[in-house]
Design a protein around this motif. Structure first.
Motif, PDB file in Angstrom:
ATOM      1  N   UNK A  52      -9.692  -0.895  13.594  1.00  0.00           N
ATOM      2  CA  UNK A  52      -9.631   0.336  12.805  1.00  0.00           C
ATOM      3  C   UNK A  52      -9.011   0.007  11.455  1.00  0.00           C
ATOM      4  N   UNK A  53      -9.574   0.534  10.398  1.00  0.00           N
ATOM      5  CA  UNK A  53      -9.037   0.295   9.059  1.00  0.00           C
ATOM      6  C   UNK A  53      -7.598   0.798   8.965  1.00  0.00           C
ATOM      7  N   UNK A  54      -7.289   1.836   9.678  1.00  0.00           N
ATOM      8  CA  UNK A  54      -5.928   2.378   9.692  1.00  0.00           C
ATOM      9  C   UNK A  54      -4.932   1.327  10.188  1.00  0.00           C
ATOM     10  N   UNK A  55      -5.321   0.568  11.214  1.00  0.00           N
ATOM     11  CA  UNK A  55      -4.461  -0.489  11.742  1.00  0.00           C
ATOM     12  C   UNK A  55      -4.375  -1.664  10.771  1.00  0.00           C
ATOM     13  N   UNK A  56      -5.486  -2.014  10.165  1.00  0.00           N
ATOM     14  CA  UNK A  56      -5.502  -3.092   9.178  1.00  0.00           C
ATOM     15  C   UNK A  56      -4.586  -2.743   8.008  1.00  0.00           C
ATOM     16  N   UNK A  57      -4.686  -1.520   7.535  1.00  0.00           N
ATOM     17  CA  UNK A  57      -3.855  -1.061   6.421  1.00  0.00           C
ATOM     18  C   UNK A  57      -2.373  -1.095   6.800  1.00  0.00           C
ATOM     19  N   UNK A  58      -2.049  -0.718   8.027  1.00  0.00           N
ATOM     20  CA  UNK A  58      -0.664  -0.742   8.492  1.00  0.00           C
ATOM     21  C   UNK A  58      -0.127  -2.179   8.525  1.00  0.00           C
ATOM     22  N   UNK A  59      -0.957  -3.110   8.965  1.00  0.00           N
ATOM     23  CA  UNK A  59      -0.546  -4.515   8.990  1.00  0.00           C
ATOM     24  C   UNK A  59      -0.272  -5.017   7.574  1.00  0.00           C
ATOM     25  N   UNK A  60      -1.152  -4.697   6.638  1.00  0.00           N
ATOM     26  CA  UNK A  60      -0.943  -5.152   5.262  1.00  0.00           C
ATOM     27  C   UNK A  60       0.260  -4.464   4.625  1.00  0.00           C
ATOM     28  N   UNK A  61       0.542  -3.244   5.016  1.00  0.00           N
ATOM     29  CA  UNK A  61       1.761  -2.585   4.554  1.00  0.00           C
ATOM     30  C   UNK A  61       2.978  -3.400   4.983  1.00  0.00           C
ATOM     31  N   UNK A  62       2.996  -3.816   6.243  1.00  0.00           N
ATOM     32  CA  UNK A  62       4.112  -4.623   6.741  1.00  0.00           C
ATOM     33  C   UNK A  62       4.199  -5.952   5.993  1.00  0.00           C
ATOM     34  N   UNK A  63       3.062  -6.546   5.684  1.00  0.00           N
ATOM     35  CA  UNK A  63       3.046  -7.814   4.949  1.00  0.00           C
ATOM     36  C   UNK A  63       3.654  -7.669   3.551  1.00  0.00           C
ATOM     37  N   UNK A  64       3.561  -6.506   2.971  1.00  0.00           N
ATOM     38  CA  UNK A  64       4.073  -6.264   1.613  1.00  0.00           C
ATOM     39  C   UNK A  64       5.579  -6.010   1.572  1.00  0.00           C
ATOM     40  N   UNK A  65       6.176  -5.593   2.666  1.00  0.00           N
ATOM     41  CA  UNK A  65       7.528  -5.034   2.652  1.00  0.00           C
ATOM     42  C   UNK A  65       8.632  -5.972   2.172  1.00  0.00           C
ATOM     43  N   UNK A  66       8.536  -7.262   2.433  1.00  0.00           N
ATOM     44  CA  UNK A  66       9.612  -8.159   2.003  1.00  0.00           C
ATOM     45  C   UNK A  66       9.749  -8.181   0.482  1.00  0.00           C
ATOM     46  N   UNK A  67       8.629  -8.170  -0.221  1.00  0.00           N
ATOM     47  CA  UNK A  67       8.687  -8.194  -1.688  1.00  0.00           C
ATOM     48  C   UNK A  67       8.617  -6.813  -2.303  1.00  0.00           C
ATOM     49  N   UNK A  68       8.072  -5.878  -1.590  1.00  0.00           N
ATOM     50  CA  UNK A  68       7.939  -4.500  -2.082  1.00  0.00           C
ATOM     51  C   UNK A  68       8.483  -3.531  -1.035  1.00  0.00           C
ATOM     52  N   UNK A  69       9.788  -3.432  -0.878  1.00  0.00           N
ATOM     53  CA  UNK A  69      10.362  -2.559   0.157  1.00  0.00           C
ATOM     54  C   UNK A  69       9.937  -1.096   0.059  1.00  0.00           C
ATOM     55  N   UNK A  70       9.565  -0.655  -1.127  1.00  0.00           N
ATOM     56  CA  UNK A  70       9.147   0.735  -1.297  1.00  0.00           C
ATOM     57  C   UNK A  70       7.631   0.912  -1.176  1.00  0.00           C
ATOM     58  N   UNK A  71       6.935  -0.136  -0.754  1.00  0.00           N
ATOM     59  CA  UNK A  71       5.471  -0.058  -0.614  1.00  0.00           C
ATOM     60  C   UNK A  71       5.093   1.033   0.381  1.00  0.00           C
ATOM     61  N   UNK A  72       3.975   1.670   0.111  1.00  0.00           N
ATOM     62  CA  UNK A  72       3.450   2.697   1.006  1.00  0.00           C
ATOM     63  C   UNK A  72       2.187   2.173   1.673  1.00  0.00           C
ATOM     64  N   UNK A  73       1.715   2.880   2.695  1.00  0.00           N
ATOM     65  CA  UNK A  73       0.457   2.470   3.323  1.00  0.00           C
ATOM     66  C   UNK A  73      -0.699   2.625   2.331  1.00  0.00           C
ATOM     67  N   UNK A  74      -0.584   3.570   1.406  1.00  0.00           N
ATOM     68  CA  UNK A  74      -1.627   3.702   0.380  1.00  0.00           C
ATOM     69  C   UNK A  74      -1.623   2.491  -0.554  1.00  0.00           C
ATOM     70  N   UNK A  75      -0.439   1.949  -0.836  1.00  0.00           N
ATOM     71  CA  UNK A  75      -0.377   0.705  -1.608  1.00  0.00           C
ATOM     72  C   UNK A  75      -1.103  -0.409  -0.855  1.00  0.00           C
ATOM     73  N   UNK A  76      -0.909  -0.456   0.443  1.00  0.00           N
ATOM     74  CA  UNK A  76      -1.573  -1.478   1.254  1.00  0.00           C
ATOM     75  C   UNK A  76      -3.088  -1.319   1.190  1.00  0.00           C
ATOM     76  N   UNK A  77      -3.568  -0.099   1.174  1.00  0.00           N
ATOM     77  CA  UNK A  77      -5.005   0.130   1.025  1.00  0.00           C
ATOM     78  C   UNK A  77      -5.518  -0.390  -0.305  1.00  0.00           C
ATOM     79  N   UNK A  78      -4.746  -0.159  -1.371  1.00  0.00           N
ATOM     80  CA  UNK A  78      -5.128  -0.685  -2.684  1.00  0.00           C
ATOM     81  C   UNK A  78      -5.129  -2.214  -2.675  1.00  0.00           C
ATOM     82  N   UNK A  79      -4.147  -2.796  -1.998  1.00  0.00           N
ATOM     83  CA  UNK A  79      -4.087  -4.254  -1.884  1.00  0.00           C
ATOM     84  C   UNK A  79      -5.342  -4.786  -1.199  1.00  0.00           C
ATOM     85  N   UNK A  80      -5.699  -4.193  -0.063  1.00  0.00           N
ATOM     86  CA  UNK A  80      -6.889  -4.623   0.675  1.00  0.00           C
ATOM     87  C   UNK A  80      -8.134  -4.502  -0.198  1.00  0.00           C
TER      88      UNK A  80
END
Length: 110
Positions: A52-80
């Protein structure tokens, strides 16, 4: 600069380079958001599974958190979206870096 030994995967996000990493802290945040243990969550990405894209987006959100602690799941969607199809490689590298035993056929967390 990304350090692959430490599990950092380089990526471009909104015109700048960031490092993606599946760290202990980001795994904890992912488990809280998904309400699943990490091994259960990663089962969703096994070969042949319908991801599910929702799960993929959630995983990429987690991948962003160390460098971008304020990242949102929408940011992760933009990243993908900006990865232009390279998300599978990045996701795989990040998971294997976080769970090196998985590279030898073992299961993460066991």
């Amino acid at each position: 600069m990304a350090n692959k030994v430490r599990g950092q995967i380089p990526a471009d996000f909104e015109g700048e380079k960031i490092n993606l990493i599946l760290s202990t802290n980001s795994i904890c945040e992912l488990e809280d958001a998904a309400e699943l243990a990490i091994d259960e969550f990663l089962e969703k990405f096994q070969p042949g599974a319908k991801v599910r894209m929702k799960d993929l987006r959630l995983l990429f959100w987690a991948l962003m958190l160390d460098e971008r602690p304020a990242a949102t799941v929408k940011d992760a969607g933009k990243l993908i979206d900006g990865l232009r199809g390279d998300h599978d490689r990045i996701m795989t590298e990040a998971i294997l870096a976080a769970f090196p035993d998985a590279q030898e056929g073992g299961e993460p967390g066991k």
